[in-house]
Design a protein around this motif. Structure first.
Motif, short mmCIF file in Angstrom:
data_model
loop_
_atom_site.label_atom_id
_atom_site.label_comp_id
_atom_site.label_asym_id
_atom_site.label_seq_id
_atom_site.Cartn_x
_atom_site.Cartn_y
_atom_site.Cartn_z
N ARG A 56 4.93 -14.70 70.07
CA ARG A 56 5.34 -14.88 71.48
C ARG A 56 4.21 -14.67 72.47
O ARG A 56 4.21 -15.26 73.54
CB ARG A 56 6.44 -13.89 71.84
CG ARG A 56 7.78 -14.19 71.27
CD ARG A 56 8.82 -13.26 71.86
NE ARG A 56 8.41 -11.87 71.77
CZ ARG A 56 9.15 -10.89 71.28
NH1 ARG A 56 10.34 -11.13 70.84
NH2 ARG A 56 8.71 -9.65 71.24
N ASP A 57 3.24 -13.82 72.16
CA ASP A 57 2.25 -13.36 73.14
C ASP A 57 0.86 -13.92 72.83
O ASP A 57 0.11 -13.35 72.04
CB ASP A 57 2.23 -11.84 73.15
CG ASP A 57 1.42 -11.23 74.28
OD1 ASP A 57 0.54 -11.93 74.84
OD2 ASP A 57 1.64 -10.05 74.58
N ARG A 70 6.00 -10.36 68.13
CA ARG A 70 5.04 -10.05 69.20
C ARG A 70 3.86 -11.01 69.20
O ARG A 70 3.49 -11.54 70.25
CB ARG A 70 4.53 -8.61 69.06
CG ARG A 70 5.51 -7.56 69.47
CD ARG A 70 4.95 -6.15 69.28
NE ARG A 70 3.72 -5.95 70.02
CZ ARG A 70 2.81 -5.03 69.71
NH1 ARG A 70 2.99 -4.23 68.67
NH2 ARG A 70 1.72 -4.89 70.42
N GLU A 110 9.27 -7.52 63.95
CA GLU A 110 8.93 -7.25 65.35
C GLU A 110 7.45 -7.54 65.62
O GLU A 110 7.09 -8.12 66.65
CB GLU A 110 9.27 -5.81 65.74
CG GLU A 110 8.89 -5.46 67.16
CD GLU A 110 9.47 -6.39 68.23
OE1 GLU A 110 8.77 -6.63 69.23
OE2 GLU A 110 10.60 -6.89 68.06
#
Length: 170
Positions: free
Chosen positions: A116-117, A113, A109
C-alpha cells in the motif's frame, strides 16, 4: 474495500510442494494474481528481481539467505523473519521489515504495509541497496581478498610483478 484492492501480482518461487501450492492458489481464487513457478534458474531469478518491488521470505530456518541478499542489491523492500543471521542485515523498519516466524497475521500486515505504501517501499529499498553496497556486494569483498593475497605474495598490484623486496609496496 479490501486493503489490497488495487493492482498487485505475486510470484511464489522455490522448491517444496509446488503442486499443492498451485492448488491452494487456485482454490483461493488468486490464480489471476499469483504465479507459482517452482524452482527457478539464475537468469529467471535475476529477471524477477529486476521486475519486483518486494521480496518476502517468511522462513522458519535460514542462515543468511541469498534471496534476501540479492533482493537488497536490487533495492527491493524485504519482508522476512529474523531467523539465522537474517537480522544482522535486515534492520526492522530500516533495511526491511521483520515478522515473527510462523505467524500469519504479522506477515500479512507487513505485506499490506509495503504494497500500500510506495514511500515505505522506496525507503526500505533504498536503505537495503545502500547496506548491500557497503557490506554485502561481492565485488567489494573480492577486491579486499585480492589485495590481501597480493600483499601476502609480495605482488605490486599496479604491475602484477613481485616488488624488489619481495613484499607489497605500502
Amino acid at each position: 474495500t479490501h486493503p489490497l484492492s488495487h493492482a498487485w501480482r505475486a510470484t511464489i518461487a522455490g522448491d517444496g510442494d509446488v503442486a499443492q501450492c498451485r492448488a491452494d492458489v487456485e482454490t483461493s481464487a488468486l490464480s489471476d494474481r499469483v504465479a507459482v513457478t517452482g524452482w527457478m534458474g539464475p537468469e529467471d531469478v535475476e529477471r524477477l528481481l529486476g521486475e519486483a518491488d518486494v521480496l518476502t521470505l517468511p522462513s522458519h530456518d535460514e542462515n543468511l539467505p541469498m534471496s534476501v541478499i540479492e533482493a537488497m542489491g536490487h533495492g527491493l523492500a524485504v519482508v522476512t523473519t529474523p531467523v539465522g543471521a537474517t537480522a544482522s542485515i535486515i534492520h526492522d523498519g530500516h533495511t526491511g521489515l521483520l515478522v515473527p516466524p510462523g505467524e500469519d497475521a504479522p506477515l500479512a500486515e507487513a505485506l499490506f504495509r509495503v504494497v500500500r505504501d510506495a514511500d515505505l517501499r522506496a525507503r526500505l529499498g533504498a536503505a537495503a541497496r545502500a547496506f548491500h553496497a557497503a557490506h554485502l556486494d561481492i565485488r567489494r569483498h573480492t577486491e579486499t581478498l585480492t589485495n590481501s593475497w597480493e600483499h601476502i605474495l609480495g605482488v605490486d598490484a599496479a604491475s602484477d610483478t613481485p616488488s624488489p623486496t619481495g613484499k607489497a609496496k605500502a
